[in-house]
Design an enzyme around this catalytic site. Structure first.
Site, PDB file in Angstrom:
ATOM      1  CB  CYS A 220       9.454  20.862  37.334  1.00  0.00           C
ATOM      2  SG  CYS A 220       7.992  21.447  36.459  1.00  0.00           S
TER       3      CYS A 220
ATOM      4  CB  CYS B  86       5.281  28.239  38.694  1.00  0.00           C
ATOM      5  SG  CYS B  86       6.963  27.874  39.257  1.00  0.00           S
TER       6      CYS B  86
HETATM    7  N1  LIG Z   1      11.356  27.274  35.523  1.00  0.00           N
HETATM    8  C1  LIG Z   1      11.744  26.547  36.750  1.00  0.00           C
HETATM    9  C2  LIG Z   1      11.498  25.041  36.579  1.00  0.00           C
HETATM   10  C3  LIG Z   1      10.026  24.708  36.384  1.00  0.00           C
HETATM   11  C4  LIG Z   1       9.211  25.087  37.578  1.00  0.00           C
HETATM   12  C5  LIG Z   1       7.706  25.053  37.422  1.00  0.00           C
HETATM   13  N2  LIG Z   1       7.183  24.738  36.127  1.00  0.00           N
HETATM   14  C6  LIG Z   1       7.087  24.184  38.496  1.00  0.00           C
HETATM   15  O1  LIG Z   1       5.993  23.634  38.282  1.00  0.00           O
HETATM   16  O2  LIG Z   1       7.696  24.101  39.597  1.00  0.00           O
HETATM   17  C7  LIG Z   1      13.227  26.805  37.048  1.00  0.00           C
HETATM   18  O3  LIG Z   1      13.985  27.102  36.123  1.00  0.00           O
HETATM   19  O4  LIG Z   1      13.592  26.649  38.233  1.00  0.00           O
END
Ligand SMILES: N[C@H](CCC[C@H](N)C(=O)O)C(=O)O
Length: 278
Positions: free
Chosen positions: A82, A216
Protein backbone atom coordinates in the site's frame (compact mmCIF):
# COMPACT_ATOMS: atom_id res chain seq x y z
CA UNK A 1 -15.70 -5.89 23.65
CA UNK A 2 -12.00 -5.00 23.70
CA UNK A 3 -10.68 -1.45 24.03
CA UNK A 4 -7.97 -0.70 21.47
CA UNK A 5 -5.83 2.40 21.08
CA UNK A 6 -5.74 3.63 17.48
CA UNK A 7 -4.61 6.48 15.28
CA UNK A 8 -6.25 7.77 12.09
CA UNK A 9 -4.17 9.05 9.20
CA UNK A 10 -4.26 9.65 5.47
CA UNK A 11 -2.14 10.28 2.41
CA UNK A 12 -4.01 12.36 -0.25
CA UNK A 13 -7.22 11.30 1.57
CA UNK A 14 -6.64 7.56 1.20
CA UNK A 15 -7.31 6.96 4.86
CA UNK A 16 -6.32 4.33 7.37
CA UNK A 17 -6.89 3.21 10.93
CA UNK A 18 -3.49 2.49 12.47
CA UNK A 19 -2.94 0.01 15.30
CA UNK A 20 0.17 -0.79 17.34
CA UNK A 21 0.61 -4.44 18.29
CA UNK A 22 4.34 -4.92 18.79
CA UNK A 23 4.16 -8.68 19.30
CA UNK A 24 1.12 -9.43 17.16
CA UNK A 25 -0.50 -10.57 20.39
CA UNK A 26 -3.94 -11.31 18.95
CA UNK A 27 -5.02 -12.11 15.39
CA UNK A 28 -6.66 -9.21 13.57
CA UNK A 29 -9.84 -10.77 12.26
CA UNK A 30 -11.42 -9.68 8.93
CA UNK A 31 -14.67 -8.78 10.66
CA UNK A 32 -12.78 -6.53 13.08
CA UNK A 33 -11.17 -4.80 10.08
CA UNK A 34 -14.59 -4.36 8.45
CA UNK A 35 -15.90 -2.86 11.70
CA UNK A 36 -12.99 -0.41 11.99
CA UNK A 37 -13.36 0.67 8.32
CA UNK A 38 -17.16 1.07 8.49
CA UNK A 39 -17.80 4.81 7.92
CA UNK A 40 -21.05 4.72 9.93
CA UNK A 41 -20.81 1.94 12.51
CA UNK A 42 -17.04 2.12 13.03
CA UNK A 43 -14.22 4.67 12.70
CA UNK A 44 -14.23 4.73 8.88
CA UNK A 45 -11.25 4.13 6.58
CA UNK A 46 -10.11 2.59 3.29
CA UNK A 47 -7.92 0.16 5.21
CA UNK A 48 -6.28 -0.85 8.50
CA UNK A 49 -2.53 -0.84 9.10
CA UNK A 50 -1.12 -2.73 12.07
CA UNK A 51 2.45 -2.20 13.28
CA UNK A 52 4.06 -5.51 14.31
CA UNK A 53 7.71 -6.28 14.95
CA UNK A 54 8.81 -8.54 12.07
CA UNK A 55 10.13 -11.12 14.55
CA UNK A 56 6.48 -11.92 15.33
CA UNK A 57 5.32 -12.26 11.71
CA UNK A 58 5.01 -15.94 10.71
CA UNK A 59 7.14 -16.66 7.66
CA UNK A 60 9.23 -13.48 7.86
CA UNK A 61 12.87 -14.56 7.42
CA UNK A 62 14.50 -11.12 7.24
CA UNK A 63 15.64 -8.68 9.90
CA UNK A 64 13.47 -9.45 12.93
CA UNK A 65 13.85 -5.95 14.36
CA UNK A 66 12.11 -4.16 11.49
CA UNK A 67 8.56 -2.88 11.80
CA UNK A 68 6.18 -4.89 9.60
CA UNK A 69 3.32 -3.08 7.85
CA UNK A 70 0.33 -5.43 8.24
CA UNK A 71 -2.06 -3.85 5.69
CA UNK A 72 -5.71 -4.87 5.32
CA UNK A 73 -8.32 -3.60 2.84
CA UNK A 74 -11.68 -2.32 4.07
CA UNK A 75 -13.36 -5.65 3.25
CA UNK A 76 -10.92 -7.42 5.57
CA UNK A 77 -8.76 -8.87 2.77
CA UNK A 78 -4.96 -8.81 2.87
CA UNK A 79 -2.90 -6.86 0.35
CA UNK A 80 0.80 -7.16 -0.36
CA UNK A 81 1.53 -3.44 -0.48
CA UNK A 82 0.00 0.00 0.00
CA UNK A 83 1.86 3.08 -1.24
CA UNK A 84 -0.11 5.79 0.55
CA UNK A 85 -0.19 3.49 3.56
CA UNK A 86 3.60 3.16 3.56
CA UNK A 87 4.02 6.92 3.85
CA UNK A 88 1.37 7.18 6.59
CA UNK A 89 2.90 4.16 8.38
CA UNK A 90 6.27 5.90 8.41
CA UNK A 91 4.69 9.05 9.84
CA UNK A 92 2.90 6.97 12.49
CA UNK A 93 6.10 5.20 13.59
CA UNK A 94 7.92 8.55 13.82
CA UNK A 95 5.15 10.37 15.72
CA UNK A 96 4.66 7.46 18.13
CA UNK A 97 8.42 7.48 18.84
CA UNK A 98 8.61 3.84 17.75
CA UNK A 99 11.69 4.63 15.64
CA UNK A 100 14.65 6.95 16.10
CA UNK A 101 15.23 7.79 12.43
CA UNK A 102 13.51 9.75 9.68
CA UNK A 103 14.73 7.26 7.06
CA UNK A 104 13.24 3.81 7.60
CA UNK A 105 13.34 0.30 6.16
CA UNK A 106 9.91 -1.35 6.46
CA UNK A 107 8.97 -5.03 6.16
CA UNK A 108 5.89 -5.74 4.07
CA UNK A 109 4.21 -8.76 2.46
CA UNK A 110 5.84 -7.59 -0.80
CA UNK A 111 9.29 -7.56 0.85
CA UNK A 112 11.46 -4.67 2.07
CA UNK A 113 10.40 -1.11 1.31
CA UNK A 114 11.69 2.28 2.45
CA UNK A 115 10.18 5.55 3.59
CA UNK A 116 11.82 8.81 4.57
CA UNK A 117 10.70 12.28 5.54
CA UNK A 118 11.72 15.04 3.10
CA UNK A 119 12.81 18.52 4.17
CA UNK A 120 9.47 19.94 2.92
CA UNK A 121 7.57 17.59 5.26
CA UNK A 122 6.30 15.23 2.56
CA UNK A 123 7.20 11.54 2.71
CA UNK A 124 9.12 9.66 0.04
CA UNK A 125 8.27 5.96 -0.28
CA UNK A 126 10.70 3.60 -1.98
CA UNK A 127 8.24 1.32 -3.75
CA UNK A 128 10.61 -1.34 -5.01
CA UNK A 129 10.49 -2.94 -8.45
CA UNK A 130 7.61 -2.19 -10.83
CA UNK A 131 6.88 -4.72 -13.57
CA UNK A 132 4.84 -3.77 -16.63
CA UNK A 133 3.28 -6.85 -18.21
CA UNK A 134 3.90 -7.31 -21.93
CA UNK A 135 0.63 -9.14 -22.57
CA UNK A 136 -2.20 -6.88 -23.78
CA UNK A 137 -5.32 -7.26 -21.64
CA UNK A 138 -8.69 -5.58 -21.39
CA UNK A 139 -11.17 -4.68 -18.66
CA UNK A 140 -14.90 -4.23 -19.01
CA UNK A 141 -16.54 -1.30 -17.27
CA UNK A 142 -20.15 -0.17 -17.63
CA UNK A 143 -20.58 -2.45 -20.64
CA UNK A 144 -17.55 -1.08 -22.50
CA UNK A 145 -14.27 -2.95 -23.08
CA UNK A 146 -11.03 -0.99 -22.58
CA UNK A 147 -7.48 -2.06 -23.43
CA UNK A 148 -5.41 -2.13 -20.23
CA UNK A 149 -1.87 -2.77 -19.04
CA UNK A 150 -0.89 -5.25 -16.32
CA UNK A 151 1.41 -3.63 -13.77
CA UNK A 152 2.84 -5.37 -10.69
CA UNK A 153 3.77 -2.96 -7.89
CA UNK A 154 4.00 -5.74 -5.34
CA UNK A 155 0.21 -5.81 -5.68
CA UNK A 156 -1.72 -6.26 -8.94
CA UNK A 157 -2.99 -3.45 -11.17
CA UNK A 158 -4.82 -3.07 -14.47
CA UNK A 159 -4.20 0.39 -15.91
CA UNK A 160 -6.59 1.87 -18.49
CA UNK A 161 -5.18 4.84 -20.41
CA UNK A 162 -8.52 6.41 -21.39
CA UNK A 163 -9.36 7.28 -24.98
CA UNK A 164 -9.74 11.06 -25.34
CA UNK A 165 -13.49 10.71 -25.95
CA UNK A 166 -14.03 9.19 -22.48
CA UNK A 167 -14.43 11.73 -19.67
CA UNK A 168 -12.50 10.60 -16.56
CA UNK A 169 -14.79 12.59 -14.28
CA UNK A 170 -17.87 11.08 -15.90
CA UNK A 171 -17.03 7.46 -15.00
CA UNK A 172 -19.20 5.78 -12.37
CA UNK A 173 -16.77 3.58 -10.43
CA UNK A 174 -19.26 2.30 -7.88
CA UNK A 175 -19.08 -1.19 -9.45
CA UNK A 176 -15.89 -3.22 -9.87
CA UNK A 177 -14.65 -3.40 -13.47
CA UNK A 178 -14.67 -6.94 -14.90
CA UNK A 179 -11.24 -8.57 -15.08
CA UNK A 180 -9.91 -11.76 -16.67
CA UNK A 181 -9.52 -14.06 -13.68
CA UNK A 182 -6.87 -16.03 -15.55
CA UNK A 183 -4.70 -12.90 -15.55
CA UNK A 184 -5.74 -11.72 -12.08
CA UNK A 185 -6.61 -14.79 -9.99
CA UNK A 186 -6.42 -12.65 -6.81
CA UNK A 187 -8.29 -9.70 -8.33
CA UNK A 188 -6.66 -6.34 -9.04
CA UNK A 189 -6.84 -2.59 -8.55
CA UNK A 190 -8.09 -0.86 -11.71
CA UNK A 191 -6.87 2.62 -12.60
CA UNK A 192 -8.48 4.92 -15.19
CA UNK A 193 -5.98 7.48 -16.41
CA UNK A 194 -6.19 10.70 -18.45
CA UNK A 195 -2.93 11.91 -19.95
CA UNK A 196 -2.85 15.69 -19.40
CA UNK A 197 0.73 16.11 -20.59
CA UNK A 198 3.94 14.13 -21.09
CA UNK A 199 4.65 14.38 -17.36
CA UNK A 200 1.13 15.03 -16.05
CA UNK A 201 -1.60 12.43 -15.42
CA UNK A 202 -5.02 12.46 -13.78
CA UNK A 203 -6.33 9.24 -12.30
CA UNK A 204 -9.25 7.60 -10.57
CA UNK A 205 -9.18 4.09 -9.15
CA UNK A 206 -11.39 1.21 -8.18
CA UNK A 207 -9.34 -0.54 -5.50
CA UNK A 208 -9.41 -4.27 -4.84
CA UNK A 209 -11.00 -4.76 -1.44
CA UNK A 210 -11.99 -1.12 -0.87
CA UNK A 211 -13.90 0.12 -3.92
CA UNK A 212 -13.33 3.61 -5.32
CA UNK A 213 -10.90 5.53 -3.14
CA UNK A 214 -9.74 9.12 -3.46
CA UNK A 215 -6.16 8.00 -4.02
CA UNK A 216 -4.05 4.86 -4.44
CA UNK A 217 -0.28 5.10 -4.12
CA UNK A 218 0.58 1.82 -5.82
CA UNK A 219 -2.04 2.72 -8.43
CA UNK A 220 -0.36 6.04 -9.13
CA UNK A 221 2.95 4.22 -9.60
CA UNK A 222 1.26 1.69 -11.90
CA UNK A 223 -0.31 4.50 -13.95
CA UNK A 224 3.05 6.27 -14.28
CA UNK A 225 4.75 3.03 -15.35
CA UNK A 226 2.07 2.21 -17.95
CA UNK A 227 2.31 5.77 -19.29
CA UNK A 228 6.12 5.65 -19.40
CA UNK A 229 5.87 2.52 -21.57
CA UNK A 230 3.94 4.53 -24.17
CA UNK A 231 6.85 7.02 -24.20
CA UNK A 232 9.38 4.26 -24.80
CA UNK A 233 9.61 3.40 -21.02
CA UNK A 234 10.56 2.45 -18.39
CA UNK A 235 12.11 5.48 -16.71
CA UNK A 236 10.66 8.92 -16.09
CA UNK A 237 9.05 11.31 -13.69
CA UNK A 238 5.46 12.47 -13.58
CA UNK A 239 2.91 14.15 -11.37
CA UNK A 240 -0.41 12.42 -10.87
CA UNK A 241 -3.56 14.23 -9.77
CA UNK A 242 -6.10 12.08 -7.93
CA UNK A 243 -9.39 13.22 -6.35
CA UNK A 244 -7.61 13.32 -2.98
CA UNK A 245 -4.62 15.43 -4.03
CA UNK A 246 -1.37 15.21 -5.98
CA UNK A 247 1.48 12.71 -5.91
CA UNK A 248 4.83 12.54 -7.67
CA UNK A 249 6.40 9.40 -9.11
CA UNK A 250 9.95 8.83 -10.22
CA UNK A 251 10.76 5.65 -12.16
CA UNK A 252 14.41 4.69 -12.49
CA UNK A 253 15.71 1.40 -13.81
CA UNK A 254 12.41 -0.32 -13.06
CA UNK A 255 12.14 0.93 -9.46
CA UNK A 256 9.79 3.62 -8.21
CA UNK A 257 9.72 6.40 -5.65
CA UNK A 258 6.40 7.90 -4.58
CA UNK A 259 6.36 11.34 -2.97
CA UNK A 260 3.40 12.91 -1.22
CA UNK A 261 1.86 14.04 2.05
CA UNK A 262 1.15 11.79 5.04
CA UNK A 263 -0.63 13.03 8.16
CA UNK A 264 -1.95 11.62 11.41
CA UNK A 265 -5.20 13.44 12.17
CA UNK A 266 -6.50 11.72 15.31
CA UNK A 267 -5.73 9.33 18.15
CA UNK A 268 -8.19 7.59 20.46
CA UNK A 269 -9.73 4.46 21.85
CA UNK A 270 -12.22 2.21 20.07
CA UNK A 271 -14.45 -0.58 21.48
CA UNK A 272 -13.92 -3.54 19.15
CA UNK A 273 -16.39 -6.46 19.22
CA UNK A 274 -14.63 -9.74 20.03
CA UNK A 275 -15.50 -12.11 17.12
CA UNK A 276 -15.23 -15.14 19.44
CA UNK A 277 -18.21 -13.94 21.48
CA UNK A 278 -20.47 -13.42 18.43
N1 LIG B 1 -6.37 -2.18 -2.42
C1 LIG B 1 -4.95 -2.53 -2.66
C2 LIG B 1 -4.12 -2.22 -1.41
C3 LIG B 1 -4.10 -0.74 -1.06
C4 LIG B 1 -3.46 0.07 -2.14
C5 LIG B 1 -3.61 1.57 -2.05
N2 LIG B 1 -4.41 2.10 -0.98
C6 LIG B 1 -2.25 2.24 -2.10
O1 LIG B 1 -2.10 3.35 -1.56
O2 LIG B 1 -1.34 1.65 -2.73
C7 LIG B 1 -4.84 -4.01 -3.01
O3 LIG B 1 -5.71 -4.79 -2.62
O4 LIG B 1 -3.83 -4.36 -3.65
Amino acid sequence: MDTWGFAKGHGTRNDFVLLKDRTGSAPLEPEQVRFLCDRHGGIGADGVIRAIKAAHVPGWDGDPDLWFMDYRNADGSLAEMCGNGLRVFGRFLMEEDLVDSKDLVIATRAGLRGVRELPDGRMCAHMGAVRVGPEPISVVHAGRRYPATVVDVGNPHAVVLLPEAVELDGLDLSDAPLLDRAVFPQGANVEFVRVDGERELSMRVHERGSGETLSCGTGVVAAAAAHAETLGGPDGHCAVTVPGGRLEVTLDDGRAELIGPAVIIARGEVLVPDPRTR
